[in-house]
Scaffold this motif. Structure first.
Motif, PDB file in Angstrom:
ATOM      1  N   GLY A 128       0.789  -1.159   0.026  1.00 20.16           N
ATOM      2  CA  GLY A 128       0.061  -0.193  -0.015  1.00 20.16           C
ATOM      3  C   GLY A 128       0.898   1.125   0.077  1.00 20.16           C
ATOM      4  N   ASP A 129       0.255   2.472   0.611  1.00 21.64           N
ATOM      5  CA  ASP A 129       1.099   3.796   0.513  1.00 21.64           C
ATOM      6  C   ASP A 129       0.483   4.551   1.682  1.00 21.64           C
ATOM      7  N   VAL A 130       1.616   5.372   2.180  1.00 21.11           N
ATOM      8  CA  VAL A 130       1.401   6.446   3.066  1.00 21.11           C
ATOM      9  C   VAL A 130       1.444   7.613   2.281  1.00 21.11           C
ATOM     10  N   ILE A 131       0.458   8.604   2.115  1.00 19.42           N
ATOM     11  CA  ILE A 131       0.570   9.838   1.380  1.00 19.42           C
ATOM     12  C   ILE A 131       0.740  10.898   2.387  1.00 19.42           C
ATOM     13  N   PRO A 132       1.861  11.995   2.301  1.00 26.43           N
ATOM     14  CA  PRO A 132       1.942  13.042   2.999  1.00 26.43           C
ATOM     15  C   PRO A 132       0.395  13.609   3.138  1.00 26.43           C
ATOM     16  N   SER A 133       0.354  14.138   4.399  1.00 27.29           N
ATOM     17  CA  SER A 133      -1.001  14.556   4.803  1.00 27.29           C
ATOM     18  C   SER A 133      -1.170  16.182   4.298  1.00 27.29           C
ATOM     19  N   THR A 134      -2.333  16.673   3.925  1.00 24.30           N
ATOM     20  CA  THR A 134      -2.599  17.835   3.840  1.00 24.30           C
ATOM     21  C   THR A 134      -3.002  18.653   5.274  1.00 24.30           C
ATOM     22  N   GLY A 135      -3.136  17.826   6.001  1.00 24.62           N
ATOM     23  CA  GLY A 135      -3.781  18.566   7.325  1.00 24.62           C
ATOM     24  C   GLY A 135      -3.106  17.980   8.648  1.00 24.62           C
ATOM     25  N   ALA A 136      -2.742  18.824   9.610  1.00 23.32           N
ATOM     26  CA  ALA A 136      -1.808  18.415  10.767  1.00 23.32           C
ATOM     27  C   ALA A 136      -2.747  17.140  11.480  1.00 23.32           C
ATOM     28  N   ASP A 137      -4.168  17.141  11.427  1.00 19.87           N
ATOM     29  CA  ASP A 137      -4.938  16.195  12.230  1.00 19.87           C
ATOM     30  C   ASP A 137      -5.158  15.015  11.487  1.00 19.87           C
ATOM     31  N   ARG A 138      -4.722  14.793  10.270  1.00 16.08           N
ATOM     32  CA  ARG A 138      -5.065  13.855   9.623  1.00 16.08           C
ATOM     33  C   ARG A 138      -3.975  12.947   8.733  1.00 16.08           C
ATOM     34  N   ARG A 139      -4.356  11.584   8.579  1.00 16.36           N
ATOM     35  CA  ARG A 139      -3.382  10.800   7.701  1.00 16.36           C
ATOM     36  C   ARG A 139      -3.928  10.096   6.586  1.00 16.36           C
ATOM     37  N   PHE A 140      -3.308  10.024   5.463  1.00 13.94           N
ATOM     38  CA  PHE A 140      -3.587   9.391   4.289  1.00 13.94           C
ATOM     39  C   PHE A 140      -2.873   8.019   3.943  1.00 13.94           C
ATOM     40  N   ILE A 141      -3.943   7.145   4.087  1.00 12.98           N
ATOM     41  CA  ILE A 141      -3.430   5.864   3.690  1.00 12.98           C
ATOM     42  C   ILE A 141      -3.801   4.871   2.514  1.00 12.98           C
ATOM     43  N   VAL A 142      -3.077   4.265   1.729  1.00 16.86           N
ATOM     44  CA  VAL A 142      -3.911   3.561   0.699  1.00 16.86           C
ATOM     45  C   VAL A 142      -3.541   1.919   0.994  1.00 16.86           C
ATOM     46  N   LEU A 143      -4.533   1.263   1.033  1.00 11.52           N
ATOM     47  CA  LEU A 143      -4.651  -0.278   1.038  1.00 11.52           C
ATOM     48  C   LEU A 143      -4.942  -0.847  -0.083  1.00 11.52           C
ATOM     49  N   LYS A 144      -4.530  -1.885  -0.557  1.00  6.55           N
ATOM     50  CA  LYS A 144      -4.560  -2.850  -1.715  1.00  6.55           C
ATOM     51  C   LYS A 144      -5.334  -3.897  -1.180  1.00  6.55           C
ATOM     52  N   GLN A 145      -6.528  -4.068  -1.525  1.00  2.00           N
ATOM     53  CA  GLN A 145      -7.279  -5.172  -1.009  1.00  2.00           C
ATOM     54  C   GLN A 145      -7.529  -6.215  -2.165  1.00  2.00           C
ATOM     55  N   GLY A 469       0.807  -7.650 -13.327  1.00  2.68           N
ATOM     56  CA  GLY A 469      -0.414  -8.570 -13.542  1.00  2.68           C
ATOM     57  C   GLY A 469      -1.189  -8.515 -12.377  1.00  2.68           C
ATOM     58  N   ILE A 470      -0.613  -8.488 -11.221  1.00  2.00           N
ATOM     59  CA  ILE A 470      -1.455  -8.592  -9.903  1.00  2.00           C
ATOM     60  C   ILE A 470      -2.311  -7.179  -9.612  1.00  2.00           C
ATOM     61  N   GLU A 471      -2.054  -6.030 -10.373  1.00  2.00           N
ATOM     62  CA  GLU A 471      -2.889  -4.823 -10.070  1.00  2.00           C
ATOM     63  C   GLU A 471      -4.442  -5.287 -10.423  1.00  2.00           C
ATOM     64  N   GLU A 472      -4.312  -6.181 -11.534  1.00  4.52           N
ATOM     65  CA  GLU A 472      -5.755  -6.400 -11.917  1.00  4.52           C
ATOM     66  C   GLU A 472      -6.574  -7.199 -10.909  1.00  4.52           C
ATOM     67  N   TYR A 473      -6.068  -7.639  -9.994  1.00  2.00           N
ATOM     68  CA  TYR A 473      -6.861  -8.463  -8.885  1.00  2.00           C
ATOM     69  C   TYR A 473      -6.963  -7.419  -7.637  1.00  2.00           C
ATOM     70  N   VAL A 474      -6.377  -6.381  -7.608  1.00  2.00           N
ATOM     71  CA  VAL A 474      -6.684  -5.728  -6.243  1.00  2.00           C
ATOM     72  C   VAL A 474      -7.340  -4.307  -6.432  1.00  2.00           C
ATOM     73  N   GLU A 475      -8.086  -3.922  -5.278  1.00  2.00           N
ATOM     74  CA  GLU A 475      -8.759  -2.558  -5.529  1.00  2.00           C
ATOM     75  C   GLU A 475      -7.905  -1.817  -4.501  1.00  2.00           C
ATOM     76  N   ILE A 476      -7.968  -0.501  -5.013  1.00  9.88           N
ATOM     77  CA  ILE A 476      -7.362   0.620  -4.015  1.00  9.88           C
ATOM     78  C   ILE A 476      -8.272   1.068  -3.359  1.00  9.88           C
ATOM     79  N   LYS A 477      -7.912   1.168  -1.991  1.00 10.23           N
ATOM     80  CA  LYS A 477      -8.823   1.936  -0.918  1.00 10.23           C
ATOM     81  C   LYS A 477      -7.949   3.016  -0.323  1.00 10.23           C
ATOM     82  N   ASN A 478      -8.663   4.022  -0.443  1.00  5.68           N
ATOM     83  CA  ASN A 478      -8.060   5.464   0.238  1.00  5.68           C
ATOM     84  C   ASN A 478      -8.690   5.670   1.512  1.00  5.68           C
ATOM     85  N   VAL A 479      -7.667   5.490   2.518  1.00  7.52           N
ATOM     86  CA  VAL A 479      -8.332   5.758   4.124  1.00  7.52           C
ATOM     87  C   VAL A 479      -7.900   7.240   4.501  1.00  7.52           C
TER      88      VAL A 479
END
Ligand code: SIN
Length: 484
Positions: A128-145, A469-479
């Motif tokens: 997955g990923d951790v994306i630098p946040s746009t706000g001090a009180d929040r964090r952005f995470i990307v999950l692949k499921q 090839g594996i990307e075809e079988y996962v969904e990206i979830k933005n948390v």
């Protein structure tokens, strides 16, 4: 005829970890294309059994997806090892039902297994990923499921490898699968299930629905909202139907469709290498692959030399039953395939094609066609615009590089392209100019589990194999994690 190992000669479907007959008791015949003899009578399933398989895959999904990547990886690795250990028996079965020479069949079994090995490793790298946040009180995470239950529909020309190329990434990602193998070649698929079971792939994770009636099974897959992904390899015509059906539920699709590959030979090419590349690309599986060279374009200055050398080498190919030693060209898959090639040849002859070698069916049996080289092909001929799917090399001339690229791209298809040239500037220009998903430069063979396979234009959507090839079988979830 080679003896087939009864352990792998299964004739029932495989649903929820059980070997089952069709509810109706119906069966269809699987025959050997080399001589028309019956190999087996296989359970002829339909929409009802497809729904049962989807039920099983749906129920198995949460448990399989919840396993650790390492655990799924070990199970897949075991499946890979079992296939490699049993490669000879699986190859004999593949040759019996499909017709390709035993060495090619064994190559396919190992190639197919390589996708399982590769995706067993990739299972551990679905980051997955951790994306630098746009706000001090929040964090952005990307999950692949995992996307969910996958419906896979596979072709007869690679009855083993096209299953593993879809099912291995699906299982690695945590998905479960329902597979409809091709009517002409269900036995290799069923044999893979024997070893999947032995490897410990749990009931319901991998299901096989053999059938002689593709349409109701395909429709049962595309109309069921529990199927979250359809992966299909086959004709563009069927791909369009499946894509339309899948649109009802916005089901994601991966489509690997028709090819019509151009093969360009430039004046500066190593002609002997180009001839060997042409043989490898054109006559693999008797011309029945989606990436076989289909339209040869040869520059004026080397046209006659290339044509002559290709014809001489083509004459040397050994034609016969795939289970006989040294055979390089087996039968075509069925009567419709032979009729198509005969029609294309008759049309080409009538419109002025010159036959350098071959041009006729071969007396080995009802489904054999003699490897053929023709020149003087023009754009009005059907053979210039049709995916031949047979052992016919059809040659046209070109004058310069721009013309060659324009001719190569003058098709609705864009899977693979081949060209032979040595000038480095030309190699870059042509490679960049070709509108295909795959370009093979100075070689006639390119496929491997580590590289992405797939087309552009009407040759398809998505990529198989490789890290993509594996990307075809996962969904990206933005948390978005607030309140920190
Ligand atoms: C295909 O023809 O669809 C597959 C060919 C390959 O993987 O080499």
């Amino acid at each position: 005829m080679t003896n087939l190992d009864p352990r792998f000669l299964r004739t029932q479907g495989y649903i929820n970890g059980k070997w089952v007959d069709a509810t109706s008791g119906a069966r269809f015949m699987v025959s050997n294309p080399a001589d028309g003899t019956q190999i087996a009578q296989v359970a002829d399933m339909g929409a009802e059994e497809t729904r049962e398989a989807i039920n099983a895959a749906h129920e198995a999904f949460p448990g399989w997806a919840a396993r650790t990547a390492g655990d799924r990886s070990k199970t897949l690795r075991k499946w890979f090892e079992l296939i490699v250990q049993n490669a000879d028996a699986l190859a004999a079965l593949l040759t019996a039902e499909q017709g390709k020479p035993l060495t090619e069949a064994r190559g396919e079994v190992i190639y197919g297994a390589s996708f399982i090995e590769w995706f067993a490793e990739e299972a551990k790298r679905i980051y997955g990923d951790v994306i630098p946040s746009t706000g001090a009180d929040r964090r952005f995470i990307v999950l692949k499921q995992p996307i969910g239950v996958v419906g896979a529909i596979t072709p007869w020309n690679f009855p083993s490898a096209m299953i593993t190329r879809k099912v291995a990434p699906a299982l690695a990602a945590g998905c479960t699968a329902v597979v409809k193998p091709a009517e002409d070649t269900p036995l290799s698929a069923l044999a893979l299930a024997v070893l999947a079971e032995e490897a410990g792939i749990p009931p319901g994770a991998f299901n096989l629905v053999p059938t002689s009636k593709a349409a109701p099974v395909g429709e049962a897959m595309t109309s069921d909202t529990r199927i979250r992904k359809i992966s299909f390899t086959g004709s563009t015509a069927v791909g369009k139907v499946l894509m339309k059906q899948a649109a009802q539920n916005i089901t994601k699709v991966s489509l690997e469709l028709g090819g019509n590959a151009p093969f360009l030979v430039f004046d500066d090419a190593d002609i002997d290498a180009a001839v060997e590349g042409a043989l490898a690309s054109k006559y693999r599986n008797a011309g029945q692959t989606c990436v076989c060279a289909n339209r040869f374009f040869v520059q004026d200055g080397v046209h006659d030399e290339f044509a002559h050398k290709l014809a001489e080498r083509t004459k040397e190919l050994l034609i016969g039953r795939g289970d006989q030693p040294g055979v390089q060209i087996g039968p075509l898959i069925n009567a419709a395939a032979l009729t198509k090639v005969e029609h294309l040849m008759a049309d080409a002859k009538a419109r002025g094609a010159i036959i350098l070698t071959g041009g006729e069916p071969h007396n080995q049996g009802d489904l054999f066609f003699t490897p053929t080289v023709i020149t003087n092909v023009n754009p009005d001929m059907d053979i210039a615009n049709t995916e031949i799917f047979g052992p016919v090399s059809a040659l046209r001339r070109f004058n310069n590089e721009d013309e060659a690229i324009a001719l190569a791209n003058d098709t609705p298809f864009g899977l693979a392209a081949y060209f032979f040239a040595r000038d480095m500037g030309r190699v870059w220009r042509v490679m960049e100019g070709l509108e295909t998903g795959i370009v093979a430069v100075n070689t006639g063979l390119f496929t491997s589990e580590v590289t992405p396979f797939g087309g552009v234009k009407q040759s398809g959507i998505g990529r198989e194999g490789s890290k993509y090839g594996i990307e075809e079988y996962v969904e990206i979830k933005n948390v978005c994690l607030g309140g920190i």
